[in-house]
Design an enzyme around this catalytic site. Sequence first.
Site, short mmCIF file in Angstrom:
data_model
loop_
_atom_site.label_atom_id
_atom_site.label_comp_id
_atom_site.label_asym_id
_atom_site.label_seq_id
_atom_site.Cartn_x
_atom_site.Cartn_y
_atom_site.Cartn_z
N LYS B 98 -40.50 -75.82 -6.30
CA LYS B 98 -39.97 -75.37 -7.60
C LYS B 98 -39.78 -73.85 -7.53
CE LYS B 98 -41.03 -75.96 -12.57
NZ LYS B 98 -41.99 -76.57 -13.52
N SER B 173 -39.93 -79.47 -17.11
CA SER B 173 -39.17 -78.38 -16.56
C SER B 173 -38.88 -78.50 -15.07
CB SER B 173 -39.92 -77.06 -16.81
OG SER B 173 -41.13 -77.05 -16.07
N SER B 197 -44.36 -81.32 -17.39
CA SER B 197 -43.20 -80.88 -16.60
C SER B 197 -43.07 -81.52 -15.22
CB SER B 197 -43.22 -79.35 -16.44
OG SER B 197 -42.77 -78.74 -17.62
#
Lengths: 510, 541
Positions: B98, B173, B197
Site C-alpha cells: 500500500k 482504503s 480498510s
Amino acid sequence: MTSAAATPMSARYETVIGIEIHVQLKTASKMFCRCPTDIEGAPPNSRTCPICLGLPGTLPVANRRAVELVLETGMALEAEIVPVTRWDRKNYFYPDLPKGYQISQYELPLTRNGRLAFETSEGPVTVGIRRAHLEEDTARLVHAADPGGRRVSLVDFNRSGMPLMEIVTEPDLRTPEQARRYAEELRLLLRAIGASDAEMEQGQMRVEANVSIRPVGEAAFGTRAEVKNMNSFRSVERAIAYEVERQERVLDAGEPLVQETRGWDDDRGVTYTMRIKEGSDDYRYFPEPDLPPLRADPAWLEEIRGRLPELPAARRGRYTAGLGLSPYDARVIVADAGATALFEETLAAAGGLGLAGVTPKLVANWVSGEYLRLAKQATGEEVELAESAGAAARVRPEELARLIGLVADGSLSGTSAKQVFERHFTAGEPVEAIVTDLGLTQISDRDALAAAVEDVIAANAAAVADYRAGRQQALGFLVGQVMRATRGRANAALVAELLRGGLDDGGTTG
Amino acid sequence: MASAAELRALTRLHVREMAARLRAGHFTARELAEAHLALAHAQDRALNAWASFDDERALAAAEAADLRLAGAHAAASAGEKVAPAGLPPLLGIPVALKDLVVTRGRPSTAGSRILEGFVGPYDAHIAERLDEAGAVVLGKTNMDEFAMGSSTEHSAWGPTSNPWDLDRVPGGSSGGSAAAVAAFHAPVAIGTDTGGSIRQPASLTGTVGLRPTYGRVSRYGIVAFASSLDQVGPFGRDVRDAAALLQAVAGHDERDATSAPLPVPDYPAELPDPDDEAAALLRGVRLGLPREYFVKGMEPGVEAAVRSAVRALESAGAEIVDVSLPHTDYGLATYYIIAPAEASANLARYDGIRYGHAVRDGDVLANYLATRGSGFGAEAKRRIMLGTYALSAGYYDAYYVKALKVRTLIKGDFDRAFAGADGQPPVDALVAPTSPTVAFPLGARLADPVAMYLSDACTLPVNVAGLCGLSVPCGLSEGLPVGLQFIGRAFDEGRLFRLGRAYEAITATADWRRLEPTDLPKLDDPATPTPAERTARLVRR
C-alpha cells in the site's frame, strides 16, 4: 537606577514569583530516538534521524535513562512519584516543531508535589515544586540572510527531540533573590544527581519567571508577566527586580497590567514585550497513542532511590555539623563541584598519608580560599559559581594534602605555601619538587637564624628602643624585617622568640 | 515477452504453488516478476490499482532470489543438507505494498498530493522483513488519502476500479491492494486497516483480508492515520496465502512501542492443505453470531449470503450461538471522534517545510495555509477539522473523553462474548458480515460522507476494541462478491485463519468459487476509460 539586588521592595505591594525551568537532561541519546546528544558545536542538522525530523511513518520510543533522571530529581525534591504516568501530545504549528506536536506530559507528570529548601540573605526558604515532567525539545531557528541578501529562516534540527525536564514551582517565591537562590540550589541538586550540567549559557537550563504583584494583604494574584531570555543567575535576579519595579510603576500610574510574555534585555537591563496573551492558548492536549502508559515498577523505583547521591543540603549539614566547617566554607565548597571533589579527596588523601595535622578546617580554608581564587581567575571574573571542575582536575588531592601538612608541621610558611600552591595549580608539579626548586623549606634552625636576628637588631635602633619602651607592635616590625631578610623562609614564631631573647637580654648593642 | 496464456497461467498460481515451482525450477523468480508486472502495467489504465511501479528494484530482487534458489540447488545436489525446502516461503514471490509503506529511495504518497515528491530515506519495518524474506516488491498501490475512506475514491491520483465491475469501487482504503490481488497483479499485498480498510475491500473484491490485532505488526514506517487504530495486514486470494504474508511481517519491533513482545505462531503450518482435514477444524468450535451486525441498510443479497455461510459452518460441525454486542451502535460515533482526533495531530507534520508539496505564499502562516489548503483533499480536511474540534478546549471532555469511555464499553461487549456472560456460553470467535453491501458504483457515495462511513459499520468495532478480524469470500450477490467476517480475541489470528481455511474447504466445490472477477480489463486497451472517466460519466448520469 539602583542595582537589582539592592532594589528596595515596595512596602505597599507583595511580589509573587513562580519559576518554570527547562533542563536538558544528560543522556547519551535523544528523548525518543537514538540520535546522540552531543549537539553543542555540531554542524547544523548533523544529529538527526527520520524520527527527530518527524518524517512520515516514524514512531517514538521513550528513553529509559531520561525517565530515571526525572524520577531521581523528583525523589531529591521529595516529590510524589506517579505510579502510572503517560505522554500527551501538545499541538501547535511552528517550523521548529517537525511533527506539529510536542510529546510532553500534561495530566500525569512523572512527579509532583515536591519542595526544595535553600538559603537566602534573609534566612532559609522552602519553595513548593508543583511538578517535574519530561518532554522533547524543539529544533532551533536561525534567522540569517541568503547570498542575495534576503532574510531567511533556517531550521537546525540537532536540538529537536533532545530530552527536557520541566520543573515548575508553586507561586511561593517573594523576592528576586529567592528566585535566584532557588535556581542556583536546583542547579546544584541537578549536578549532584548527574541529571544535567545545567549550563545556562548553553541553554541547558532555561529559566522562566512568572512575576506578578498585588497590594499587601490582597489574596488574589495580580496580572502576571512571564519573563524569558535570562541566561545567567544574575540576570534572573535583575530581570525580576526590574519587572517588579515596572509593574509597580504601571499600577501607581493607575494603568492596568496586561498578561504577556516579556523578554529580558541584559545589555539595557530592561524587560520588553514579546507576545501579548489573548485568552489562553489551546494546545488540544490528548494522550499520545504511540506510547503506552509508563508504569513505575516499585523495584525499579527502589533501585533508582538507592542510587541517589548525597544532596547539597545534606552535604552542607555534614560539613558544618560533622566536620566543623564554617557555614560560609560549607556553602562555598558545596556550591562548586570541583571544590567539593577537591575537598573530599584531599581529606581522604590526608588520611591515607597519615597526615594527622591536616584537619577538615585547614583543607576547607585552602579550597574555599586559594583554590577557588585561582579557579575563578582561570575561568574569568564573570563566573558566578566558579566553574572549577577543569581546574580541580589539575590539582592533585594528595599534593594539596602534603602541602597543608608541611604548613601544619612548621616546615613551610603560609606565604611560601601559597607560592607553591599557585605553581602546582598552574604547572601540576609535585609539591616537594616545587619546594626544593624554589628553596622554600622553612628555616627553623636557631643557629641559622641567630645572625639574621642580630643584624636586624643592630640595624633598627629606633624600633628596638620602642620595644624596650613597651611598644609590643615594634616586635612585629622586627619579625617582618627578619622574614624579609630570609625571603619569607624563616619560622616566624621562632624569630619572635629569638628577638625577644636578644632584646630582653639587653642585647649586644647596649 | 510471454504470451497472454503464459502470463495468465503464472499469475493465477497461489503463493505455495509459486514457491514449489520456483524450487522445482519450472520458472524463475524473474519470469514470475515479469509476468506480474506485465499484467499490472497492461491493466493499469483501466484499474488504476497502482500508485507507483518499481520494476527496476523488483527485477533486481527477483534475480537475487534466483541466485539464492540456484545456490540452494547447487548445495543440495552436492549432497549438503541445504534443501530448497529450507528457503523462506516468500522467496521470489511478488508482493504489492500500500502506498503508505515508507521504503528507502522510493516514493510513498499515502494517496495525498501533500506527499507528492516525498522519497523515503528509510525502510518501514515490514519492508525490511519482506526484504529479508526474499519477497519481490512490485510497487505501491493506490489508496484513499491517508487511508481515510471506504472506496479508494479519495486518492489524489484518481479512483481505482473493481475488477468485478469496472464501474464500481473496490472498497477502501486499501482498494488498490485489493484490486491488484483480485486482478492477479500480485498473489498477495499489504494493506492497513484502521476501521475496516483491509476487510471491507477484501469483501468487495472477493479476496481474503486480515486485520491483525493491534500490536501484532509493527507500524514503524507506516504513514500514520489514527495511531491507536492502525494495523498492517495481508491480502491474498486464499487464506493460506494471506497467512504466509502475515507470517513474514508479524512480530515484535522495538521501534514501535505499541508492538506486542509476543511470539508469533507458525500460521501456515496450522492450515492443512487437504480439504477434509481443513473442514474437520470446525468440529467443536463455538461461533457467536452478533445480532447487531445485521444492520439496517444491509442488502438482502448480502444478508442471504452471510446467513447461508453460517448455516454451512453449522452443518460442518460448528456450534452457532446468538450473541449480543449491545454497544455496537455507538461504534461509528466513537470511531469518528477518536480517529479524526488522532489524525488531526498525525497530519500536522505536513507543513511543506521539509518535504513533499510546498507552496510559498508569504509568511509562515500564509505558507501553511497555502500548502495545506492545496495539498490535502476534501476528506482529509474534513477529518482534520472534526478531530481539531473534538480536542478543543471546552469540547474535549464531551467528545474525546466520552469516546474513550464508550471505547471501553465496546471492548467490554467483546470480552463478555468471548468469556461467556449473561447465560451465554463463551465463544471461540464471532462470525458476521464484513460489509453491509456489495461494491457500490463509482461516485455513488462521494457526496454523502455519512453513507460512506456506514460502509464500515461491521468492521470498525474490531479496531475500536483492538481485536483481529478476517474477511473471506462467501458467495455473490447480484454477481458481486460478498465477504464473511470472523472476529477473534486479541492475538488469536491463527484461529481466524483456521476458521477461514475450514470455510474454504467446506465451500470448495461451490459454483462461485470457480469464478474469476467478471470484468477484468482487456490488456493495453487505449479505448478503455480510466476509473476517473467512469466516475465522471456515472456521476453525470
